[in-house]
Scaffold this active site. Structure first.
Site, PDB file in Angstrom:
ATOM      1  CG  HIS A 164      -1.817   1.179   1.334  1.00  0.00           C
ATOM      2  ND1 HIS A 164      -3.145   1.137   0.973  1.00  0.00           N
ATOM      3  CD2 HIS A 164      -1.589   2.447   1.746  1.00  0.00           C
ATOM      4  CE1 HIS A 164      -3.683   2.340   1.155  1.00  0.00           C
ATOM      5  NE2 HIS A 164      -2.760   3.146   1.630  1.00  0.00           N
ATOM      6  CD  GLU A 165       1.468   3.656   3.661  1.00  0.00           C
ATOM      7  OE1 GLU A 165       1.675   4.701   3.017  1.00  0.00           O
ATOM      8  OE2 GLU A 165       0.421   3.451   4.314  1.00  0.00           O
ATOM      9  CG  HIS A 208       0.208   6.233  -0.712  1.00  0.00           C
ATOM     10  ND1 HIS A 208      -0.820   6.889  -1.334  1.00  0.00           N
ATOM     11  CD2 HIS A 208      -0.335   5.628   0.381  1.00  0.00           C
ATOM     12  CE1 HIS A 208      -1.950   6.699  -0.642  1.00  0.00           C
ATOM     13  NE2 HIS A 208      -1.686   5.930   0.401  1.00  0.00           N
TER      14      HIS A 208
END
Ligand SMILES: [Zn+2]
Length: 693
Positions: A476-477, A480
């Site tokens: 997820h990170e 980003h």
């Protein structure tokens, strides 16, 4: 206290940064360097903005918008380093500076947004927008600047501005009181479990947590359940004592609803103030105001999505209810399923269908291999490579640095991975930057991108192992991070992740899909001792567990989002009866009696403590529609790394920052706007896609 350094020469933050890639001299920076550097750069930025605002020259795109984009560079350089340290490696001195600085930042930002002279110039440019000969990116940038100032109230008369300021202050006070009431109820309530009979059904980890909670409350040797979600949810899931489940459940859903900690009057006042604020800014309701600057745009679009998902989720939950009731009967229970029974019987069904033992999964999820998997997917999709660098300064020895290059071998930025928990780090996981990509202050300024996690170490020379949730968080990170690394825009304020709230989770949630695919897990989820890939059966159960009990989970969520929207569609709310309003809102959608909203209004912190998600609780689901639909673009080709789809994804989403409106970006990628079908499939409400031939 030592005399703080004031001149550039002895303050490393203010001296030229000569480390590789222009990274800050982290080894030399001490907390006392920040205040003088920040003070100087704040004043510098304020002077730059004042010069733009009061310029005698007629406003042009260049002398106003571009000048604003160029202003405050040194402030953001120092501010980014300060922000990174406050999150990932803080101490009492930094925390004290952070407290001192936060009202100063807010005032600085407000002074700029509310500056009348500045707004007049931007407003003039906006009016002439079509005749300025702007590129599409420039036109969008102008619109973003105009919108930010307008939404802060810059165009209003003095009386309206004064009232807006009053409302903002009162809302801040109410939000704080609201959260403190919820906190007090969560902290003060205790369900004390005195005997083995009270503990019936509770597994070791729930008992251990309950012992810890008892100890904290001076009840050493006993077991205590509190009303924090992490304490009460597992209790409701495992406790075989129906009477105690009911007791805990009733207290849990009554947080903030009565007595000294009653939040209902605060809610009524907040809803009324938000409606008034929206009116002052020219909107029919707070929801209209809030959503106007999101991808969703209108309350109608949000309701459309929520209503669609609601229909499927409610139907699924009603089906599941039958199975749960059957199980009650099967066990000889002679009662109708109640809300405090749902999690308990659902857990029993879960054990039957798709039990997974966390300790069986972990040995297959080594941190090193999951990082490698994230890099591998970025290589297959976007041609990126990651080479470790040991000559770049960092804030802690645990931080790893990688030089990112594209398929042509060109430098694209640095990636900092800071993976382990430590006392100096805030909890949670996040992505941030030390520098954003842009082409305004240099030919191609490349980003410095940080991922921070809180994984625990295995210790004693053993490889570090992750849970499946940890692995997903890492992806997820990293998603980003890719949004920042692949950014390809001209202007700093629309670079990378500077996009709408209901759009910003698309690149991150989408990236999670690649760690949920057997193709990736088979290669990277290998046993840390034997090197064997995860057995197929374990892999299947791991992936199947995701759809379990989605009906009730979705009903809980969507009901909360719809009630949030209803509150903020009110055009005035004086004398609002919060309890009746909640009831009417739920009656209208046919809320099943056995399920309760994930957050009832009296403790709905997303919406009423601070208001970050006021009339925006839907955004989680909005982003999920986008990520599910976007990933189907790959599934439809039969190749989760399909090069043509990946190229479109890079050009229109990951590298586009805020250069165009989200709906336009998405349509360029997918050829159309998203439909909720893929989300409905992902949650198991409709049949999966048949694989492409
Ligand atoms: Zn995120």
């Amino acid at each position: 206290m030592a005399q703080p350094p004031t001149s550039g020469t002895d303050n490393p933050l203010l001296a030229p940064w000569t480390a590789p890639f222009g990274v800050a001299p982290f080894e030399a920076v001490r907390p006392e360097h920040f205040r003088p550097a920040l003070d100087r750069e704040l004043a510098e930025h304020a002077a730059e903005v004042a010069a733009i605002a009061t310029s005698p020259a007629a406003p042009t795109f260049d002398n106003t918008i571009v000048a604003l984009e160029r202003s405050g560079q040194l402030l953001s350089r120092v501010g980014d380093v300060f922000g990174a340290l406050c999150g990932a490696h803080t101490n009492d001195e930094l925390l004290a500076i952070e407290r001192e600085m936060s009202p100063l930042w807010a005032r600085h930002r407000n002074n700029i947004l509310m500056n009348q002279d500045l707004f007049r110039r931007i407003d003039q440019l906006m009016a002439q927008r079509d005749s300025l000969g702007l590129t599409p990116e420039q036109a969008r940038l102008l619109e973003r600047h105009h919108t930010r100032h307008r939404r802060a109230g810059a165009g209003l008369d003095e009386a309206a501005k004064a009232r807006l300021a009053q409302i903002a202050e009162r809302l801040a006070v109410l939000g704080t009181s609201f959260s403190q009431n919820v906190l007090a109820d969560e902290r003060d309530y205790t369900l004390v479990l005195d005997s083995e009979a009270d503990l019936a059904g509770l597994p070791d980890f729930v008992r251990a947590a309950a012992r810890g909670a008892a100890q904290e409350r001076g009840l050493a040797g006993k077991h205590v359940i509190t009303l924090s979600r992490s304490s009460v949810e597992p209790f409701l899931q495992f406790s075989a004592r129906r009477d105690l489940r009911e007791k805990a459940f009733r207290a849990w859903i009554a947080r903030g609803d009565a007595g000294k900690t009653d939040n209902k009057a605060f809610i009524a006042e907040m809803v009324a103030l938000r409606a008034e604020r929206a009116k002052l800014l020219g909107y029919p309701s707070y929801a209209h105001y809030r959503l106007d600057d999101e991808m969703a745009r209108t309350p109608g679009a949000v309701r459309n999505l929520l209503d669609t998902v609601w229909g499927y989720a409610r139907a699924q939950a009603m089906d599941d209810r039958k199975d749960l009731q059957d199980l009650v009967q099967e066990e000889g229970g002679n009662f109708h399923l109640a809300p405090w029974d749902w999690r308990y019987y659902a857990e029993k069904l879960r054990k039957r269908c798709c039990d997974i033992d966390e300790s069986a999964i972990k040995p297959y999820l080594q941190l090193e291999r999951i990082i490698a998997a994230a890099f591998h997917a970025a290589n297959k999709l976007f041609g990126l490579t990651f080479e470790p660098r040991n000559d770049v300064p960092t804030w802690h020895p645990d931080v790893r640095v990688f030089e990112v290059k594209d398929a042509q071998g060109r430098y694209r930025g640095l990636f900092f991975g800071d993976y382990f928990a430590r006392a100096s780090k805030r909890s949670g996981a996040w992505m941030t930057t030390l520098r954003d990509q842009e082409k305004l202050t240099g030919p191609d300024v490349r980003p410095l991108v940080i991922n921070v996690m809180n994984f625990s170490r295995s210790g004693a020379g053993e490889p570090d192992l992750l849970s499946y949730d940890d692995a997903r968080t890492l992806f997820h990170e990293f998603g980003h991070g890719l949004h920042a690394m692949l950014s390809n825009v001209t202007y700093p304020s629309i670079s990378g992740t500077s996009v709408e709230t209901d759009f910003v989770e698309l690149p991150s949630q989408l990236y999670e899909h690649w760690i949920e695919r057997p193709e990736v897990l088979r290669e990277f989820a290998v046993h840390y001792q034997t090197g064997e890939p995860m057995p197929e059966d374990l892999l299947k159960r791991l992936l199947a567990a995701r759809n379990f009990n989605q009906g009730a989970t979705t009903v809980e969520y969507v009901a909360s989002a719809l009630v949030d929207l209803d509150f903020h569609l009110l055009d005035k709310a004086d004398g609002l009866d919060v309890t009746q309003f909640e009831k009417d809102s739920l009656d209208r959608i046919g809320m099943p009696a056995e399920i309760v909203m994930r957050h009832r209004p009296p403790h709905f912190a997303h919406v009423f403590s601070g208001g970050g998600y006021a009339s925006a609780y839907y955004s989680y689901m909005w982003s999920e529609v986008l990520d599910a639909d976007a990933f189907s673009a790959f599934e439809e080709t039969g190749n989760i790394f399909d090069p043509a789809t990946a190229a479109k994804l890079r050009d229109n989403i990951y590298s586009a920052g805020g250069t165009r409106e989200p709906a336009e970006l998405y349509t360029s990628f997918r050829g159309r706007l998203p439909t909720p079908d893929a989300l409905l499939r992902k949650r198991g409400f409709i049949a999966p896609l048949t694989p492409a031939a």
